[in-house]
Design a protein around this motif. Structure first.
Motif, PDB file in Angstrom:
ATOM      1  N   VAL A  60     -10.485 -13.984 -48.158  1.00  0.00           N
ATOM      2  CA  VAL A  60      -9.825 -14.923 -47.261  1.00  0.00           C
ATOM      3  C   VAL A  60      -8.622 -14.263 -46.595  1.00  0.00           C
ATOM      4  CG1 VAL A  60      -8.388 -17.012 -47.236  1.00  0.00           C
ATOM      5  CG2 VAL A  60     -10.634 -17.058 -48.315  1.00  0.00           C
ATOM      6  N   THR A  61      -7.916 -13.422 -47.336  1.00  0.00           N
ATOM      7  CA  THR A  61      -6.808 -12.670 -46.738  1.00  0.00           C
ATOM      8  C   THR A  61      -7.312 -11.779 -45.608  1.00  0.00           C
ATOM      9  OG1 THR A  61      -5.615 -12.653 -48.849  1.00  0.00           O
ATOM     10  CG2 THR A  61      -4.952 -11.022 -47.189  1.00  0.00           C
ATOM     11  N   GLY A  62      -8.473 -11.161 -45.816  1.00  0.00           N
ATOM     12  CA  GLY A  62      -9.060 -10.317 -44.772  1.00  0.00           C
ATOM     13  C   GLY A  62      -9.510 -11.093 -43.551  1.00  0.00           C
ATOM     14  N   TYR A  63      -9.803 -12.380 -43.718  1.00  0.00           N
ATOM     15  CA  TYR A  63     -10.276 -13.222 -42.612  1.00  0.00           C
ATOM     16  C   TYR A  63      -9.218 -14.232 -42.166  1.00  0.00           C
ATOM     17  CZ  TYR A  63     -15.267 -11.923 -42.622  1.00  0.00           C
ATOM     18  OH  TYR A  63     -16.461 -11.271 -42.485  1.00  0.00           O
ATOM     19  N   ARG A  64      -7.964 -13.992 -42.468  1.00  0.00           N
ATOM     20  CA  ARG A  64      -6.922 -15.000 -42.239  1.00  0.00           C
ATOM     21  C   ARG A  64      -6.801 -15.380 -40.767  1.00  0.00           C
ATOM     22  NH1 ARG A  64      -4.933 -10.143 -43.493  1.00  0.00           N
ATOM     23  NH2 ARG A  64      -3.368  -9.148 -42.166  1.00  0.00           N
ATOM     24  N   ARG A  65      -7.005 -14.443 -39.843  1.00  0.00           N
ATOM     25  CA  ARG A  65      -6.867 -14.768 -38.419  1.00  0.00           C
ATOM     26  C   ARG A  65      -7.997 -15.689 -37.961  1.00  0.00           C
ATOM     27  NH1 ARG A  65      -5.418  -9.348 -38.684  1.00  0.00           N
ATOM     28  NH2 ARG A  65      -3.264  -8.899 -38.012  1.00  0.00           N
ATOM     29  N   GLU A  66      -9.217 -15.404 -38.392  1.00  0.00           N
ATOM     30  CA  GLU A  66     -10.356 -16.235 -38.011  1.00  0.00           C
ATOM     31  C   GLU A  66     -10.229 -17.646 -38.585  1.00  0.00           C
ATOM     32  OE1 GLU A  66     -11.752 -11.966 -37.896  1.00  0.00           O
ATOM     33  OE2 GLU A  66     -10.449 -13.203 -39.157  1.00  0.00           O
ATOM     34  N   ILE A  67      -9.732 -17.741 -39.809  1.00  0.00           N
ATOM     35  CA  ILE A  67      -9.552 -19.051 -40.438  1.00  0.00           C
ATOM     36  C   ILE A  67      -8.469 -19.848 -39.718  1.00  0.00           C
ATOM     37  CG2 ILE A  67      -8.788 -20.214 -42.556  1.00  0.00           C
ATOM     38  CD1 ILE A  67     -10.142 -17.895 -44.098  1.00  0.00           C
ATOM     39  N   ALA A  68      -7.366 -19.188 -39.379  1.00  0.00           N
ATOM     40  CA  ALA A  68      -6.269 -19.867 -38.688  1.00  0.00           C
ATOM     41  C   ALA A  68      -6.712 -20.394 -37.325  1.00  0.00           C
ATOM     42  CB  ALA A  68      -5.089 -18.914 -38.522  1.00  0.00           C
ATOM     43  N   ALA A  69      -7.654 -19.695 -36.682  1.00  0.00           N
ATOM     44  CA  ALA A  69      -8.117 -20.122 -35.361  1.00  0.00           C
ATOM     45  C   ALA A  69      -8.863 -21.448 -35.412  1.00  0.00           C
ATOM     46  CB  ALA A  69      -9.014 -19.042 -34.749  1.00  0.00           C
ATOM     47  N   GLU A  70      -9.457 -21.783 -36.554  1.00  0.00           N
ATOM     48  CA  GLU A  70     -10.186 -23.050 -36.686  1.00  0.00           C
ATOM     49  C   GLU A  70      -9.230 -24.234 -36.837  1.00  0.00           C
ATOM     50  OE1 GLU A  70     -13.294 -23.222 -36.200  1.00  0.00           O
ATOM     51  OE2 GLU A  70     -14.042 -21.195 -36.556  1.00  0.00           O
ATOM     52  N   GLY A  71      -8.026 -23.957 -37.309  1.00  0.00           N
ATOM     53  CA  GLY A  71      -7.012 -24.996 -37.413  1.00  0.00           C
ATOM     54  C   GLY A  71      -7.380 -26.136 -38.346  1.00  0.00           C
ATOM     55  N   ARG A  72      -7.025 -27.353 -37.921  1.00  0.00           N
ATOM     56  CA  ARG A  72      -7.199 -28.546 -38.750  1.00  0.00           C
ATOM     57  C   ARG A  72      -8.653 -28.991 -38.858  1.00  0.00           C
ATOM     58  NH1 ARG A  72      -2.558 -31.526 -39.540  1.00  0.00           N
ATOM     59  NH2 ARG A  72      -3.745 -33.476 -39.504  1.00  0.00           N
ATOM     60  N   ALA A  73      -9.529 -28.398 -38.068  1.00  0.00           N
ATOM     61  CA  ALA A  73     -10.938 -28.796 -38.091  1.00  0.00           C
ATOM     62  C   ALA A  73     -11.576 -28.567 -39.457  1.00  0.00           C
ATOM     63  CB  ALA A  73     -11.717 -28.026 -37.028  1.00  0.00           C
ATOM     64  N   LEU A  74     -10.999 -27.694 -40.260  1.00  0.00           N
ATOM     65  CA  LEU A  74     -11.580 -27.370 -41.556  1.00  0.00           C
ATOM     66  C   LEU A  74     -11.078 -28.263 -42.695  1.00  0.00           C
ATOM     67  CD1 LEU A  74     -11.460 -23.452 -41.408  1.00  0.00           C
ATOM     68  CD2 LEU A  74     -13.411 -24.956 -40.973  1.00  0.00           C
ATOM     69  N   VAL A  75     -10.133 -29.157 -42.407  1.00  0.00           N
ATOM     70  CA  VAL A  75      -9.544 -29.981 -43.474  1.00  0.00           C
ATOM     71  C   VAL A  75     -10.589 -30.848 -44.186  1.00  0.00           C
ATOM     72  CG1 VAL A  75      -7.914 -31.838 -43.988  1.00  0.00           C
ATOM     73  CG2 VAL A  75      -7.235 -29.952 -42.479  1.00  0.00           C
ATOM     74  N   PRO A  76     -11.457 -31.589 -43.475  1.00  0.00           N
ATOM     75  CA  PRO A  76     -12.468 -32.386 -44.188  1.00  0.00           C
ATOM     76  C   PRO A  76     -13.382 -31.538 -45.062  1.00  0.00           C
ATOM     77  CG  PRO A  76     -12.308 -33.079 -41.902  1.00  0.00           C
ATOM     78  CD  PRO A  76     -11.522 -31.818 -42.019  1.00  0.00           C
ATOM     79  N   SER A 146     -15.470 -30.722 -33.671  1.00  0.00           N
ATOM     80  CA  SER A 146     -15.836 -29.442 -34.272  1.00  0.00           C
ATOM     81  C   SER A 146     -17.096 -29.603 -35.102  1.00  0.00           C
ATOM     82  CB  SER A 146     -14.690 -28.946 -35.158  1.00  0.00           C
ATOM     83  OG  SER A 146     -15.138 -27.903 -36.007  1.00  0.00           O
ATOM     84  N   PRO A 147     -18.018 -28.632 -35.076  1.00  0.00           N
ATOM     85  CA  PRO A 147     -19.228 -28.726 -35.904  1.00  0.00           C
ATOM     86  C   PRO A 147     -18.908 -28.766 -37.391  1.00  0.00           C
ATOM     87  CG  PRO A 147     -19.001 -26.523 -34.964  1.00  0.00           C
ATOM     88  CD  PRO A 147     -18.002 -27.401 -34.275  1.00  0.00           C
ATOM     89  N   TYR A 148     -17.721 -28.298 -37.771  1.00  0.00           N
ATOM     90  CA  TYR A 148     -17.346 -28.305 -39.183  1.00  0.00           C
ATOM     91  C   TYR A 148     -16.954 -29.697 -39.672  1.00  0.00           C
ATOM     92  CZ  TYR A 148     -17.338 -23.259 -38.670  1.00  0.00           C
ATOM     93  OH  TYR A 148     -17.712 -21.961 -38.420  1.00  0.00           O
ATOM     94  N   ARG A 149     -16.869 -30.661 -38.746  1.00  0.00           N
ATOM     95  CA  ARG A 149     -16.586 -32.045 -39.131  1.00  0.00           C
ATOM     96  C   ARG A 149     -17.852 -32.909 -39.157  1.00  0.00           C
ATOM     97  NH1 ARG A 149     -11.263 -34.094 -38.732  1.00  0.00           N
ATOM     98  NH2 ARG A 149      -9.707 -32.486 -38.283  1.00  0.00           N
TER      99      ARG A 149
END
Length: 268
Positions: A60-76, A146-149
Motif C-alpha cells: 500500500v505504501t508503494g501504491y499510495r499515490r494511486e490510492i490517494a487519487a481515488e479519494g473518498r470513493a473507497l470509503v464504503p 465511482s464503480p467502487y461504490r
C-alpha cells in the motif's frame, strides 16, 4: 523454533510479500511452511495472518499515490471489507480446522474462473449497464458514481472478505477478479485497490486474533510471526513497484498459475 526454520520463514515471507503486491496469494508460500513445522492449522492461519499483514503495509505504501487519487470513493469499500473480514476471522475461531479442507479449494476455483473469464464478465456487465442507461432518463453528470461504490461490487467484495478474514490465502486473486469484473478496468489499474482491501482485511483479522489471544489465550507463534513480518514488509514494498510495470497479460498469466498451484496444494 530453530534458526534454520526462522530463516526459511523470512525468505518465504519476502517472496510472499512480493507476490501479494503483484498478484495475491503469497500466503500459499508461508502457510505450508508453518504447517510443515507442526503448527496446528488454526494457529498457523492466525500466525500467518498477522505476519503477512506487513506485506500489505509495504505494498500500500508503494501504491499510495494511486490510492490517494481515488479519494473518498473507497470509503464504503473499506468499511464493508473491514466488517466482513472481522466476521470471517471470528468464524475461524469457532470452526473446526478440517473445515478449511472443503472451503478453500472451492473458493480458489471460483477465483480462477473469475480471472480466466474476466473479460467476458466485464463485457456482459458493461452491456447490461449500457442497456439500463439507454432505458433510463439521462442523469446529470454530477450524479455519476465511482464503480467502487457499486452495490454489486461491494456485495462481492464483502463475500470475498469473509473468506479473507477466515483464511487469507489467495484472497488477492479473488479481489482482482471481482474488481476487474465489476469496474471494467484492467487488472493493473485496480491492483492498488486490491492491495488496500488486503490491508484492511488482514488488519481486521489480525485485530480479532490479537483480542482473542489476550482475552481467551488463543495461540499465536510470535517468533514465526516476526520472521514472516520482516520479510513480508520488504517484499510488499518492492513488489508493488514491480507490479506497476507488468503488462496485463503477464499479470493474468501469473494469477492463473498461482491459482492452479494453490488449488493443487489444497487438493493433494
Amino acid at each position: 523454533m530453530d534458526p534454520l526454520s526462522l530463516l526459511v520463514l523470512l525468505v518465504m515471507g519476502t517472496l510472499a510479500g512480493a507476490i501479494n503486491a503483484a498478484v495475491g496469494s503469497g500466503s500459499l508460500l508461508t502457510l505450508p511452511v508453518l504447517l510443515a513445522l507442526g503448527i496446528p492449522p488454526g494457529t498457523a492461519v492466525r500466525t500467518n495472518t498477522i505476519g503477512i499483514l506487513f506485506s500489505t503495509i509495504g505494498s500500500v505504501t508503494g501504491y499510495r499515490r494511486e490510492i490517494a487519487a481515488e479519494g473518498r470513493a473507497l470509503v464504503p469499500l473499506i468499511v464493508t471489507t473491514a466488517v466482513l473480514a472481522a466476521t470471517g476471522s471470528v468464524l475461524l475461531l469457532l470452526s473446526p480446522s478440517d473445515a478449511l479442507d472443503v472451503v478453500v479449494p472451492v473458493l480458489i476455483v471460483v477465483a480462477l474462473l473469475m480471472v480466466v473469464f474476466q473479460k467476458r464478465v466485464t463485457r456482459a456487465i458493461s452491456a447490461r449497464r449500457e442497456r439500463r442507461a439507454a432505458a433510463a432518463p439521462a442523469a446529470p453528470a454530477a450524479a455519476e458514481q465511482s464503480p467502487y461504490r457499486s452495490p454489486a461490487l461491494l456485495a462481492a467484495m464483502g463475500g470475498a472478505s469473509v473468506y479473507g478474514g477466515y483464511f487469507t490465502a489467495a484472497q488477492g486473486i479473488l479481489y482482482l477478479g471481482v474488481l476487474g469484473a465489476f469496474t471494467g478496468r484492467p487488472m493493473g489499474k485496480v491492483n492498488h485497490v486490491k492491495n488496500l482491501a488486503s490491508l484492511v482485511v488482514n488488519g481486521a483479522a489480525a485485530t480479532v486474533y490479537l483480542v482473542a489471544h489476550v482475552v481467551l489465550g488463543v495461540e499465536i507463534v510470535w517468533i514465526a510471526t516476526a520472521a514472516i513480518a520482516v520479510g513480508a514488509l520488504l517484499g510488499g514494498y518492492f513488489g508493488a513497484h514491480l507490479a506497476k510495470k507488468l503488462p496485463e497479460g503477464v499479470l493474468r498469466g501469473i494469477i492463473v498459475l498461482v491459482a492452479i498451484v494453490a488449488l493443487v496444494r489444497q487438493v493433494l
